[in-house]
Design a protein around this motif. Structure first.
Motif, PDB file in Angstrom:
ATOM      1  N   TYR A 119       3.189  -0.911  -6.440  1.00  0.00           N
ATOM      2  CA  TYR A 119       2.068  -0.291  -5.738  1.00  0.00           C
ATOM      3  C   TYR A 119       0.767  -0.437  -6.524  1.00  0.00           C
ATOM      4  O   TYR A 119       0.552   0.281  -7.500  1.00  0.00           O
ATOM      5  CB  TYR A 119       2.349   1.204  -5.526  1.00  0.00           C
ATOM      6  CG  TYR A 119       3.453   1.471  -4.543  1.00  0.00           C
ATOM      7  CD1 TYR A 119       4.791   1.411  -4.942  1.00  0.00           C
ATOM      8  CD2 TYR A 119       3.176   1.751  -3.217  1.00  0.00           C
ATOM      9  CE1 TYR A 119       5.813   1.636  -4.030  1.00  0.00           C
ATOM     10  CE2 TYR A 119       4.194   1.988  -2.305  1.00  0.00           C
ATOM     11  CZ  TYR A 119       5.503   1.928  -2.710  1.00  0.00           C
ATOM     12  OH  TYR A 119       6.504   2.143  -1.810  1.00  0.00           O
ATOM     13  N   TRP A 172      -9.147  -5.324   1.054  1.00  0.00           N
ATOM     14  CA  TRP A 172      -8.629  -5.444  -0.321  1.00  0.00           C
ATOM     15  C   TRP A 172      -7.464  -6.440  -0.325  1.00  0.00           C
ATOM     16  O   TRP A 172      -7.447  -7.392  -1.105  1.00  0.00           O
ATOM     17  CB  TRP A 172      -8.211  -4.053  -0.781  1.00  0.00           C
ATOM     18  CG  TRP A 172      -7.480  -3.914  -2.084  1.00  0.00           C
ATOM     19  CD1 TRP A 172      -7.234  -4.878  -3.033  1.00  0.00           C
ATOM     20  CD2 TRP A 172      -6.909  -2.700  -2.597  1.00  0.00           C
ATOM     21  NE1 TRP A 172      -6.542  -4.331  -4.090  1.00  0.00           N
ATOM     22  CE2 TRP A 172      -6.335  -3.005  -3.849  1.00  0.00           C
ATOM     23  CE3 TRP A 172      -6.829  -1.385  -2.117  1.00  0.00           C
ATOM     24  CZ2 TRP A 172      -5.675  -2.032  -4.624  1.00  0.00           C
ATOM     25  CZ3 TRP A 172      -6.181  -0.437  -2.895  1.00  0.00           C
ATOM     26  CH2 TRP A 172      -5.612  -0.757  -4.135  1.00  0.00           C
ATOM     27  N   TYR A 173      -6.524  -6.257   0.584  1.00  0.00           N
ATOM     28  CA  TYR A 173      -5.342  -7.128   0.607  1.00  0.00           C
ATOM     29  C   TYR A 173      -5.681  -8.528   1.109  1.00  0.00           C
ATOM     30  O   TYR A 173      -5.050  -9.497   0.705  1.00  0.00           O
ATOM     31  CB  TYR A 173      -4.195  -6.464   1.395  1.00  0.00           C
ATOM     32  CG  TYR A 173      -3.408  -5.506   0.519  1.00  0.00           C
ATOM     33  CD1 TYR A 173      -4.027  -4.393  -0.063  1.00  0.00           C
ATOM     34  CD2 TYR A 173      -2.058  -5.720   0.226  1.00  0.00           C
ATOM     35  CE1 TYR A 173      -3.331  -3.533  -0.890  1.00  0.00           C
ATOM     36  CE2 TYR A 173      -1.349  -4.862  -0.605  1.00  0.00           C
ATOM     37  CZ  TYR A 173      -1.989  -3.768  -1.157  1.00  0.00           C
ATOM     38  OH  TYR A 173      -1.297  -2.913  -1.992  1.00  0.00           O
ATOM     39  N   ALA A 233      -9.223  -0.457  -5.681  1.00  0.00           N
ATOM     40  CA  ALA A 233      -9.361  -1.858  -5.279  1.00  0.00           C
ATOM     41  C   ALA A 233     -10.115  -2.640  -6.344  1.00  0.00           C
ATOM     42  O   ALA A 233      -9.679  -3.715  -6.766  1.00  0.00           O
ATOM     43  CB  ALA A 233     -10.085  -1.949  -3.929  1.00  0.00           C
ATOM     44  N   VAL A 271      -7.860  -0.956   2.600  1.00  0.00           N
ATOM     45  CA  VAL A 271      -6.705  -1.765   2.187  1.00  0.00           C
ATOM     46  C   VAL A 271      -6.664  -3.114   2.915  1.00  0.00           C
ATOM     47  O   VAL A 271      -6.192  -4.098   2.349  1.00  0.00           O
ATOM     48  CB  VAL A 271      -5.355  -1.018   2.379  1.00  0.00           C
ATOM     49  CG1 VAL A 271      -5.253   0.143   1.410  1.00  0.00           C
ATOM     50  CG2 VAL A 271      -5.147  -0.567   3.801  1.00  0.00           C
ATOM     51  N   GLU A 320      -2.005   0.778  -5.882  1.00  0.00           N
ATOM     52  CA  GLU A 320      -2.731   2.058  -5.955  1.00  0.00           C
ATOM     53  C   GLU A 320      -2.241   2.879  -7.151  1.00  0.00           C
ATOM     54  O   GLU A 320      -3.034   3.459  -7.886  1.00  0.00           O
ATOM     55  CB  GLU A 320      -2.552   2.869  -4.677  1.00  0.00           C
ATOM     56  CG  GLU A 320      -3.307   2.298  -3.498  1.00  0.00           C
ATOM     57  CD  GLU A 320      -2.692   2.740  -2.179  1.00  0.00           C
ATOM     58  OE1 GLU A 320      -2.691   3.945  -1.890  1.00  0.00           O
ATOM     59  OE2 GLU A 320      -2.189   1.871  -1.436  1.00  0.00           O
ATOM     60  N   ALA A 377       0.245  -4.526   3.814  1.00  0.00           N
ATOM     61  CA  ALA A 377      -0.783  -3.490   3.899  1.00  0.00           C
ATOM     62  C   ALA A 377      -0.636  -2.718   5.193  1.00  0.00           C
ATOM     63  O   ALA A 377      -0.478  -3.296   6.258  1.00  0.00           O
ATOM     64  CB  ALA A 377      -2.172  -4.122   3.833  1.00  0.00           C
ATOM     65  N   ASN A 399      -2.714   0.325   7.288  1.00  0.00           N
ATOM     66  CA  ASN A 399      -4.013   1.015   7.260  1.00  0.00           C
ATOM     67  C   ASN A 399      -3.927   2.495   7.648  1.00  0.00           C
ATOM     68  O   ASN A 399      -4.925   3.079   8.021  1.00  0.00           O
ATOM     69  CB  ASN A 399      -5.036   0.262   8.117  1.00  0.00           C
ATOM     70  CG  ASN A 399      -4.637   0.211   9.577  1.00  0.00           C
ATOM     71  OD1 ASN A 399      -3.547   0.662   9.953  1.00  0.00           O
ATOM     72  ND2 ASN A 399      -5.495  -0.336  10.414  1.00  0.00           N
ATOM     73  N   THR A 441       0.861  -1.191   0.000  1.00  0.00           N
ATOM     74  CA  THR A 441       0.000   0.000   0.000  1.00  0.00           C
ATOM     75  C   THR A 441       0.896   1.239   0.000  1.00  0.00           C
ATOM     76  O   THR A 441       2.067   1.179   0.396  1.00  0.00           O
ATOM     77  CB  THR A 441      -0.917   0.035   1.234  1.00  0.00           C
ATOM     78  OG1 THR A 441      -0.105   0.087   2.415  1.00  0.00           O
ATOM     79  CG2 THR A 441      -1.803  -1.201   1.290  1.00  0.00           C
ATOM     80  N   SER A 442       0.305   2.362  -0.419  1.00  0.00           N
ATOM     81  CA  SER A 442       1.133   3.562  -0.598  1.00  0.00           C
ATOM     82  C   SER A 442       1.716   4.078   0.715  1.00  0.00           C
ATOM     83  O   SER A 442       2.700   4.800   0.694  1.00  0.00           O
ATOM     84  CB  SER A 442       0.312   4.656  -1.267  1.00  0.00           C
ATOM     85  OG  SER A 442      -0.775   4.993  -0.442  1.00  0.00           O
TER      86      SER A 442
END
Lengths: 258, 408
Positions: B62, B133-134, B96, B130, B64, B122, B124, B45-46
């Motif tokens: 990434y 999603w992950y 996502a 996320v 995202e 991930a 948060n 994740t970013s």
């Protein structure tokens, strides 16, 4: 030869044209359904007004177009309907600080300074809830003309709640009320409450300050006006002809530019 | 500059294209060069602590950023539909949905999707989505998922929260040691962090150059030039690129060249870019001489690294991410930007996908207007899904807003 100025407001449902003279006085106006080509309708309305008043096209010094159709209309300037509405309302109601405008496809709440300068505004998001189109669909489901909605709604004895914001779901709620034997005025009152609730939330966003003016085509609907006034807790000032206030604002801006 | 266009192109953009193409090519061919070298590939994740992964010689990509690439490549709609057909709700984040869509339908996806990862990481701090999603990714791809839980900060970072994240990082180190078969080299982690700090500093300085009148940077410049600080954070190539970008931005300032031809109005942007309509949307502003001189989004990557030993610093840095902080903090941040960049107004993108970024915007908008006296506009759209964009209603809002700022 005297100069004249025109304001054209091409909305999603109706097109409006207002003619103003060199003194900034409104001489004539016309309204019709926008239909397929709002531009053509607005041009026809302008022609009719000019013929009626015996004015030549060359005497029109400046035209300002507003509303959704403004981009396609051959005008000297395009100005958003928010600025035009604020200008038009300031002309009738110098004390207006909050303008609620419910049209066919949009509802807007505009906060203005004296003279009609816009300081903040909020609009409905990408959804028909809280607009004239919403009312139109519900009126259709009840086989009532749009013009009759307000008069019937104020006669309601019991308001039937419409809880869904989604126009399609709200329509099925209306149909369920019909099937359950509810009376038209009661259902329509619920429909008007729903529109008012959506718009009250916009009012809260910009913050309410009196005087509050209610304009746009839906301001002709007594049911929505009553529900809205009750929900925001203020009396509403309604122009004599609420459909044309944005077009008048456009015409006044044209006059100011000339 | 291309004739007829109202904005200036950066000469260094050709280096940027090369840098990003190399990053994605290295990812794509990682299975060829990475395996022999025992180097893993991660999807992260970013807001994840990438420096730690770099210290374990893990190559990170990434999703995202890939979501933004899908959107500018006009692939999002079909990818989202693929995910929606599989049961993912339309109310979920469009990054996502499009990313999951790219796994289900690689034939519809730019670069046939991202290279398959060996692990997922991930954090948060940017949002709660996320996590799910992950989890879905871990389930689909059958790879391990490492999670870093950063508690939301109603005020300042507390000792307790700091300790809580630090302990998770220590645990993550053990997990990564097991997964990679390497021992953490603290000196290498320090080097990685020093490079991140250097690159972040460049990004901060470049952004601050936009305080000049006219601004050398406009919104799309910020959104495009942020790609390296997101995707190759902590790399030498990233530092070298930003050095060049900084020099060219300084040159613009020295010559008094603005990002747009005639800057009349200076605005601050809030929220993720509207990727599917980036130029189309910005054009409504550039045509009328309005420039987005700064933003909260790409500024999220300009925050300084916190002090302390490496893990302590990572714990504090990644918990302090602005999206993990209170509306008061975020309002203060906007007020400071309006003042420092001498902005005439601000525009907030109420982003259907990004709930944590968007939910509190109305509160922030009012507070910033009250404190700074400049108006703020709210537009509804989505960072990636073009179906959530209503051109005409956006145009009406933008025109009305600019009419309040500029004399008719």
């Amino acid at each position: 030869m005297e100069d004249f100025f025109v304001g054209v407001d091409i909305g999603s449902l109706t097109a409006k044209v207002v003619l103003v003279d060199a003194q900034g006085q409104a001489l004539a106006w016309a309204v019709d359904r926008s239909g397929y080509s709002g531009r053509d309708v607005a041009q026809r309305l302008t022609q009719e007004i000019l013929e009626e008043k015996g004015i030549k096209v060359e005497q029109i010094k400046v035209t300002v177009a507003t509303g959704y159709g403004r981009v396609t209309y051959p005008a000297e300037r395009e100005v958003s309907e928010i600025t035009c509405q604020a200008k038009g309302i300031a002309h009738f109601f110098p004390g207006a600080r909050t303008v609620i405008d419910i049209g066919g496809q949009d509802s807007k709440v505009i906060k203005v300074l004296p003279g009609g300068k816009v300081i903040d505004f909020a609009m409905n998001d990408k959804c028909a809830a809280g607009t004239g189109r919403f009312l139109e669909v519900m009126a259709g489901a009840l086989e009532v003309s749009l013009e009759e909605v307000g008069a019937l709604a104020v006669k309601a004895e019991e308001h039937k709640a419409i809880s869904s914001f989604c126009t399609v779901f709200a329509e099925s709620e209306v149909i369920s009320h019909v099937s359950a034997g509810a009376l038209k005025p009661d259902i329509l009152a619920g429909v008007c409450d729903s529109v008012a609730a959506r718009v009250s939330a916009l009012v809260e966003r910009v913050g309410l300050e009196p005087d509050v003016v209610f304009t746009g085509g839906v301001a002709k609907n007594a049911g929505v006006a009553k529900a809205l006034s009750e929900q925001i807790g203020y009396p509403l000032l309604i122009p004599e002809n609420p459909q044309i206030t944005a077009a008048l604002g456009a015409a006044l801006l044209a006059w100011g530019m000339g | 500059m291309v004739e007829g266009k109202k904005y200036r192109q950066f000469r260094v953009n050709k280096h940027l294209k090369r840098l990003m193409a190399k990053h994605y090519a290295l990812g794509r061919y990682q299975r060829y060069w990475g395996r022999p070298l025992h180097r893993k590939l991660a999807w992260i994740t970013s807001g994840a602590p990438v420096e730690l992964l770099r210290a374990f010689k893990i190559y990170s990509v990434y999703p995202e950023q890939y979501g933004a690439i899908c959107s500018t490549a006009k692939a999002t709609e079909k990818l989202c539909q693929a995910a929606e057909a599989a049961g993912y709700s339309q109310d979920l984040c469009s990054y996502a949905r499009s990313h999951i869509g790219s796994i289900l339908r690689p034939d519809l996806a730019p670069m046939q999707g991202l290279p398959k990862p060996d692990l997922l990481v991930a954090c948060n701090n940017i949002c709660g989505t996320v996590l799910k999603w992950y989890e879905a990714l871990a389930h689909l791809l059958k790879v391990p998922l490492l999670v870093l839980d950063t508690p939301y900060l109603p005020g300042e970072l507390t000792e307790h929260a700091h300790q809580y994240v630090l302990e998770q990082l220590q645990n993550m180190v053990r997990q990564l040691e097991n997964l990679t078969g390497r021992k953490l080299d603290m000196q290498d982690l320090k080097r990685q962090m020093a490079r991140s700090a250097e690159m972040t500093k460049f990004w901060r300085e470049i952004r601050e150059l936009a305080q000049a009148h006219p601004s050398p940077l406009n919104g799309p410049d910020l959104f495009i030039q942020m790609a390296p600080i997101v995707a190759v954070r902590g790399s030498q190539e990233g530092i070298d690129y930003y050095r060049k970008l900084k020099a060219e931005t300084e040159e613009r300032v020295r010559r008094g060249e603005g990002a747009i031809l005639e800057e009349k109005t200076r605005l601050v942007w809030d929220n993720i870019a509207i990727w599917p309509k980036l130029f189309n949307f910005t054009k409504m502003f550039t045509e009328r001489g309005a420039c987005f001189v700064t933003d909260t989004y790409s500024g999220g990557w300009a925050a300084e690294l916190a002090s302390g030993d490496p893990l302590e610093s990572l714990a504090a840095t990644y918990t302090n991410i602005f999206l993990n902080r209170s509306p008061e903090f975020r309002a203060r941040q906007m007020i400071e930007l309006v003042e420092a960049y001498e902005a005439d107004g601000f525009v907030m993108h109420s982003n259907r996908s990004c709930k944590p970024y968007s939910l509190v915007q109305e509160v922030i908008r009012r507070r910033v207007m009250e404190k700074t006296g400049v108006p703020g506009l709210m537009v509804e759209a989505d960072m990636a899904d073009p179906r959530a964009y209503a051109e005409e209603s956006v145009r009406t809002r933008v025109e009305a807003f600019l009419e309040t700022l500029q004399a008719l």
